[in-house]
Design a protein around this motif. Structure first.
Motif, short mmCIF file in Angstrom:
data_model
loop_
_atom_site.label_atom_id
_atom_site.label_comp_id
_atom_site.label_asym_id
_atom_site.label_seq_id
_atom_site.Cartn_x
_atom_site.Cartn_y
_atom_site.Cartn_z
N ALA A 1 -5.09 -8.33 56.30
CA ALA A 1 -4.01 -9.18 55.96
C ALA A 1 -4.18 -10.50 55.32
N SER A 2 -4.93 -11.10 56.25
CA SER A 2 -5.38 -12.64 55.79
C SER A 2 -6.21 -12.92 54.73
N VAL A 3 -6.64 -11.95 54.12
CA VAL A 3 -7.59 -12.28 53.08
C VAL A 3 -7.08 -11.39 51.78
N ASP A 4 -5.93 -10.76 52.16
CA ASP A 4 -5.55 -9.67 50.91
C ASP A 4 -4.90 -10.51 49.74
N ARG A 5 -5.46 -10.58 48.64
CA ARG A 5 -4.87 -11.43 47.51
C ARG A 5 -4.21 -10.46 46.38
N GLY A 6 -4.18 -9.22 46.59
CA GLY A 6 -3.85 -8.19 45.64
C GLY A 6 -4.92 -7.70 44.71
N SER A 7 -6.31 -8.30 44.97
CA SER A 7 -7.31 -7.72 44.12
C SER A 7 -8.09 -6.55 44.96
N GLY A 8 -7.66 -6.34 46.22
CA GLY A 8 -8.75 -5.45 47.02
C GLY A 8 -9.32 -6.09 48.20
N VAL A 9 -9.54 -5.39 49.15
CA VAL A 9 -9.99 -5.83 50.46
C VAL A 9 -11.42 -4.85 50.53
N ALA A 10 -12.46 -5.57 50.75
CA ALA A 10 -13.86 -4.96 51.13
C ALA A 10 -14.27 -5.30 52.49
N VAL A 11 -14.41 -4.29 53.18
CA VAL A 11 -14.58 -4.21 54.81
C VAL A 11 -16.02 -4.00 54.93
N LEU A 12 -16.99 -4.71 55.69
CA LEU A 12 -17.94 -4.48 56.01
C LEU A 12 -18.52 -4.48 57.32
N VAL A 13 -19.18 -3.34 58.01
CA VAL A 13 -19.13 -3.22 59.60
C VAL A 13 -20.67 -3.22 60.09
N ASP A 14 -20.53 -3.49 61.29
CA ASP A 14 -22.06 -3.44 61.92
C ASP A 14 -22.49 -2.11 62.40
N LYS B 1 -12.51 3.56 59.57
CA LYS B 1 -12.10 4.88 58.91
C LYS B 1 -10.73 5.48 59.39
N ALA B 2 -10.70 5.26 60.70
CA ALA B 2 -9.31 5.77 61.41
C ALA B 2 -8.20 4.70 60.50
N LEU B 3 -8.19 3.47 60.58
CA LEU B 3 -7.22 2.85 59.94
C LEU B 3 -6.96 3.11 58.39
N LEU B 4 -7.93 3.43 57.64
CA LEU B 4 -7.91 3.89 56.17
C LEU B 4 -7.21 5.20 56.05
N ALA B 5 -7.55 6.14 57.36
CA ALA B 5 -6.99 7.67 57.15
C ALA B 5 -5.53 7.34 57.52
N GLU B 6 -5.12 6.56 58.40
CA GLU B 6 -3.72 6.22 58.51
C GLU B 6 -2.97 5.83 57.41
N GLY B 7 -3.41 5.05 56.58
CA GLY B 7 -3.13 4.74 55.28
C GLY B 7 -1.82 3.56 55.08
N ASP B 8 -1.20 3.19 56.41
CA ASP B 8 -0.42 2.19 56.08
C ASP B 8 -0.56 1.01 56.88
N GLU B 9 -1.71 0.66 57.48
CA GLU B 9 -1.94 -0.46 58.50
C GLU B 9 -2.90 -1.68 57.46
N LEU B 10 -3.58 -0.87 56.76
CA LEU B 10 -4.82 -1.84 56.12
C LEU B 10 -4.03 -1.96 54.39
N PRO B 11 -4.14 -3.41 54.02
CA PRO B 11 -3.70 -3.59 52.52
C PRO B 11 -4.11 -2.47 51.69
#
Length: 135
Positions: free
Chosen positions: A60-73, A82-92
């Motif tokens: 939410a803090s980095v979303d400027r309307g152009s998409g958000v790229a998430v990198l993980v370790d 993946k779970a957050l993306l599947a829920e569909g409403d928590e991430l921008p």
């Protein structure tokens, strides 16, 4: 999803310090640009692990309307995103989990976003970091 704003980038690590240091390094190597990059490291109570709440807040803090790229370790960070993306409403809207090495991919993503690259370009650059040879 294109606008004049940069792609936002979230770096998810099991360690608060690793996530923060990777943000600092990527920003420095990109010339200290105005790309919105946020760490989401460790758990909410400071332990090693992954916190969906921290990931959501960072995105939410980095979303400027152009998409958000998430990198993980590592593993559970992947599963959390993946779970957050599947829920569909928590991430921008327009949030993507990138298949890329954490450090090299973060640097490539931030550099590409700082040059005005869209989310597809940021994803491609981060993924290409798998091909960086050290010997």
């Amino acid at each position: 999803m294109s606008n004049d704003q940069p792609v936002g980038i979230v770096l998810v690590s099991h360690s608060k310090e690793v996530a923060a240091a990777t943000v600092e390094l990527a920003n420095a190597l990109a010339g200290g640009t105005a790309v919105p990059v946020a760490p989401a490291g460790g758990t909410a109570d400071g332990r090693f692990g992954t916190s969906s709440e921290l990931v959501v807040a960072a995105a939410a803090s980095v979303d400027r309307g152009s998409g958000v790229a998430v990198l993980v370790d590592l593993g559970s960070a992947v599963l959390t995103v993946k779970a957050l993306l599947a829920e569909g409403d928590e991430l921008p809207h327009g949030t993507r989990l990138l298949d890329a090495p954490f450090l090299e991919g973060a640097v490539a993503a931030v550099v590409t976003a700082s040059a005005g690259g869209d989310l597809d370009a940021v994803q491609a650059a981060a993924s290409e970091a798998y091909d960086y040879r050290k010997v």
